[in-house]
Design a protein around this motif. Structure first.
Motif, PDB file in Angstrom:
ATOM      1  N   ILE A   1      24.380  36.715  37.914  1.00 26.92           N
ATOM      2  CA  ILE A   1      25.800  36.788  38.254  1.00 26.92           C
ATOM      3  C   ILE A   1      25.913  36.805  39.771  1.00 26.92           C
ATOM      4  CG2 ILE A   1      25.739  39.302  37.808  1.00 26.92           C
ATOM      5  CD1 ILE A   1      28.791  38.930  37.079  1.00 26.92           C
ATOM      6  N   SER A   2      26.780  35.954  40.307  1.00 26.42           N
ATOM      7  CA  SER A   2      26.862  35.834  41.762  1.00 26.42           C
ATOM      8  C   SER A   2      28.305  35.959  42.232  1.00 26.42           C
ATOM      9  CB  SER A   2      26.255  34.501  42.220  1.00 26.42           C
ATOM     10  OG  SER A   2      27.246  33.503  42.303  1.00 26.42           O
ATOM     11  N   ARG A   3      28.457  36.037  43.538  1.00 25.04           N
ATOM     12  CA  ARG A   3      29.802  36.111  44.117  1.00 25.04           C
ATOM     13  C   ARG A   3      30.620  34.875  43.746  1.00 25.04           C
ATOM     14  NH1 ARG A   3      29.121  36.878  50.306  1.00 25.04           N
ATOM     15  NH2 ARG A   3      27.178  35.785  49.925  1.00 25.04           N
ATOM     16  N   THR A   4      29.943  33.748  43.587  1.00 22.78           N
ATOM     17  CA  THR A   4      30.648  32.512  43.230  1.00 22.78           C
ATOM     18  C   THR A   4      31.412  32.676  41.916  1.00 22.78           C
ATOM     19  OG1 THR A   4      28.740  31.424  44.210  1.00 22.78           O
ATOM     20  CG2 THR A   4      30.318  30.020  43.070  1.00 22.78           C
ATOM     21  N   HIS A   5      30.820  33.403  40.965  1.00 21.55           N
ATOM     22  CA  HIS A   5      31.497  33.599  39.669  1.00 21.55           C
ATOM     23  C   HIS A   5      32.749  34.462  39.837  1.00 21.55           C
ATOM     24  CE1 HIS A   5      27.159  32.823  38.534  1.00 21.55           C
ATOM     25  NE2 HIS A   5      27.806  31.822  37.977  1.00 21.55           N
ATOM     26  N   PHE A   6      32.671  35.455  40.705  1.00 21.78           N
ATOM     27  CA  PHE A   6      33.870  36.252  41.018  1.00 21.78           C
ATOM     28  C   PHE A   6      34.942  35.356  41.652  1.00 21.78           C
ATOM     29  CE2 PHE A   6      33.120  40.821  40.401  1.00 21.78           C
ATOM     30  CZ  PHE A   6      31.769  40.823  40.103  1.00 21.78           C
ATOM     31  N   ALA A   7      34.502  34.486  42.571  1.00 22.03           N
ATOM     32  CA  ALA A   7      35.469  33.631  43.268  1.00 22.03           C
ATOM     33  C   ALA A   7      36.202  32.736  42.272  1.00 22.03           C
ATOM     34  CB  ALA A   7      34.755  32.803  44.332  1.00 22.03           C
ATOM     35  N   ARG A   8      35.465  32.188  41.314  1.00 24.18           N
ATOM     36  CA  ARG A   8      36.116  31.297  40.326  1.00 24.18           C
ATOM     37  C   ARG A   8      37.133  32.078  39.495  1.00 24.18           C
ATOM     38  NH1 ARG A   8      30.426  28.627  39.359  1.00 24.18           N
ATOM     39  NH2 ARG A   8      30.501  27.178  41.113  1.00 24.18           N
ATOM     40  N   TYR A   9      36.761  33.288  39.097  1.00 27.24           N
ATOM     41  CA  TYR A   9      37.702  34.097  38.304  1.00 27.24           C
ATOM     42  C   TYR A   9      38.945  34.452  39.119  1.00 27.24           C
ATOM     43  CZ  TYR A   9      39.822  38.019  35.921  1.00 27.24           C
ATOM     44  OH  TYR A   9      40.737  38.856  35.340  1.00 27.24           O
ATOM     45  N   MET A  10      38.746  34.797  40.381  1.00 25.23           N
ATOM     46  CA  MET A  10      39.901  35.221  41.194  1.00 25.23           C
ATOM     47  C   MET A  10      40.836  34.049  41.506  1.00 25.23           C
ATOM     48  SD  MET A  10      37.854  38.156  43.255  1.00 25.23           S
ATOM     49  CE  MET A  10      39.053  38.559  44.510  1.00 25.23           C
ATOM     50  N   VAL A  11      40.312  32.838  41.501  1.00 24.57           N
ATOM     51  CA  VAL A  11      41.185  31.661  41.594  1.00 24.57           C
ATOM     52  C   VAL A  11      41.947  31.498  40.277  1.00 24.57           C
ATOM     53  CG1 VAL A  11      41.259  29.139  41.816  1.00 24.57           C
ATOM     54  CG2 VAL A  11      39.793  30.486  43.351  1.00 24.57           C
ATOM     55  N   GLU A  12      41.233  31.684  39.170  1.00 22.27           N
ATOM     56  CA  GLU A  12      41.862  31.548  37.840  1.00 22.27           C
ATOM     57  C   GLU A  12      43.079  32.467  37.707  1.00 22.27           C
ATOM     58  OE1 GLU A  12      39.365  32.569  34.312  1.00 22.27           O
ATOM     59  OE2 GLU A  12      41.233  33.412  33.524  1.00 22.27           O
ATOM     60  N   ILE A  13      42.955  33.715  38.167  1.00 17.64           N
ATOM     61  CA  ILE A  13      44.071  34.657  37.987  1.00 17.64           C
ATOM     62  C   ILE A  13      45.093  34.568  39.127  1.00 17.64           C
ATOM     63  CG2 ILE A  13      42.738  36.264  36.545  1.00 17.64           C
ATOM     64  CD1 ILE A  13      42.481  38.086  39.049  1.00 17.64           C
ATOM     65  N   GLY A  14      44.868  33.653  40.049  1.00 22.34           N
ATOM     66  CA  GLY A  14      45.894  33.368  41.056  1.00 22.34           C
ATOM     67  C   GLY A  14      45.886  34.272  42.277  1.00 22.34           C
TER      68      GLY A  14
END
Ligand code: AMP
Ligand code: MN
Ligand code: MN
Ligand code: MN
Length: 282
Positions: A131-144
């Protein structure tokens, strides 16, 4: 030779499978590919098999997270034996702290009004060990919360921001020892990205050389054109082999596509020349 020796699959923080990555590289004219997932070589067999089926040469690859002078530095390993026990153990140890770190990141983000980020990031993870910071970044884009992953990093996930968790990775000497001990060549990844002072950068290059490191990325998707020149000069100064790699992660997120980079400056020695005997031909 169109060599792309730095890219990521969904075995780390890329979005394409190793097979789809090899297919896209081949379509883009790549002649020699190395998949370099973060701290993980679980995709090597699949990337090699897919490359071979397409008639494309392949080099085993990895990108190891290292802590040097209190900053995270990435060391690419190329042409090693993926079954080497010390390398496999070292990488497993390096991955081991990622889940704890990600849970702590989730708690930090909850404190600034973004609950559930750890669970949200997990939805994007292809490999539960990675699990990396990139996965957090994708989720935080998803939730706007932000409009693109770069904005998430800038506002939340880098040093001094509320979702950044200090982490201790491998030592520089360990990472080089694992790579070289497995018959590979160690390469400093994207040196222009670290924000080191000239003195710190000199320390990185000379310590790296002292531990048996042999290469540096000169042409990478993470460098500006002026950095191609700067690190070409440093390759000469430190007598290092030169590498070339896109650092591709995803067709929409990455600004450099697989194989779509300028050639290495002609006066440098390409790392693949020194690795000729390790290249896996189809
Ligand atoms: P980690 O290994 O979990 O610390 O995540 C590092 C990864 O985050 C890098 O390999 C990049 O894929 C990504 N990354 C780092 N900085 C940025 C940035 N400013 N914008 C987008 N992605 C980034
Ligand atoms: Mn990455
Ligand atoms: Mn990197
Ligand atoms: Mn990378």
């Amino acid at each position: 030779m169109n060599a792309d020796l730095h890219c990521h699959s969904n075995v780390s923080d890329g979005t394409l499978s190793p097979e789809d990555l090899a297919a896209r590289a081949h379509l883009n004219g790549v002649d020699l590919l190395a998949l370099t997932d973060h701290d993980e070589i679980g995709g090597q067999h699949r990337a090699h098999a897919a490359s071979a089926a397409l008639g494309m040469a392949y080099l085993p690859g990895v990108e190891i997270s290292v802590t040097f002078l209190h900053k995270t530095v990435h060391i690419v390993g190329l042409g090693f034996d993926p079954d080497d026990a010390a390398l496999c153990h070292g990488l497993a140890d390096t991955r081991a702290g990622r889940e704890r770190r990600a849970r702590d990141m989730g708690e930090d983000l909850a404190r600034v009004g973004i609950p559930g980020a750890f669970e949200g990031a997990l939805k994007y993870v292809g490999n539960p060990d990675l699990i990396s910071r990139t996965h957090f970044a994708r989720y935080m884009v998803e939730i706007g919360v932000c409009t693109d992953p770069h904005e998430v990093f800038r506002r939340y996930l880098v040093e001094g921001k509320p979702g950044f968790v200090e982490h201790r990775w491998a030592s520089l000497s360990d990472a080089i020892r694992w790579i070289v001990g497995a018959g590979g060549v160690a390469v400093i990844a994207h040196p222009g990205r670290y924000g080191f002072t000239p003195n710190e950068e000199f320390a990185l290059f000379s310590t790296f050389k002292g531990h048996g490191g042999q290469g540096v990325e000169v042409v990478t998707g993470s460098h500006t054109v002026s950095e191609y020149g700067k690190y070409a000069d440093m390759a000469v100064e430190f007598d290092l082999l030169a590498s070339r790699g896109s650092d591709f992660h995803d067709p929409t997120e990455s600004h450099t596509d697989l194989g779509k980079l300028p050639n290495l400056p002609g006066h440098l020695t390409p790392v693949w020349d020194a690795l000729a005997s390790r290249v896996l031909h189809p």
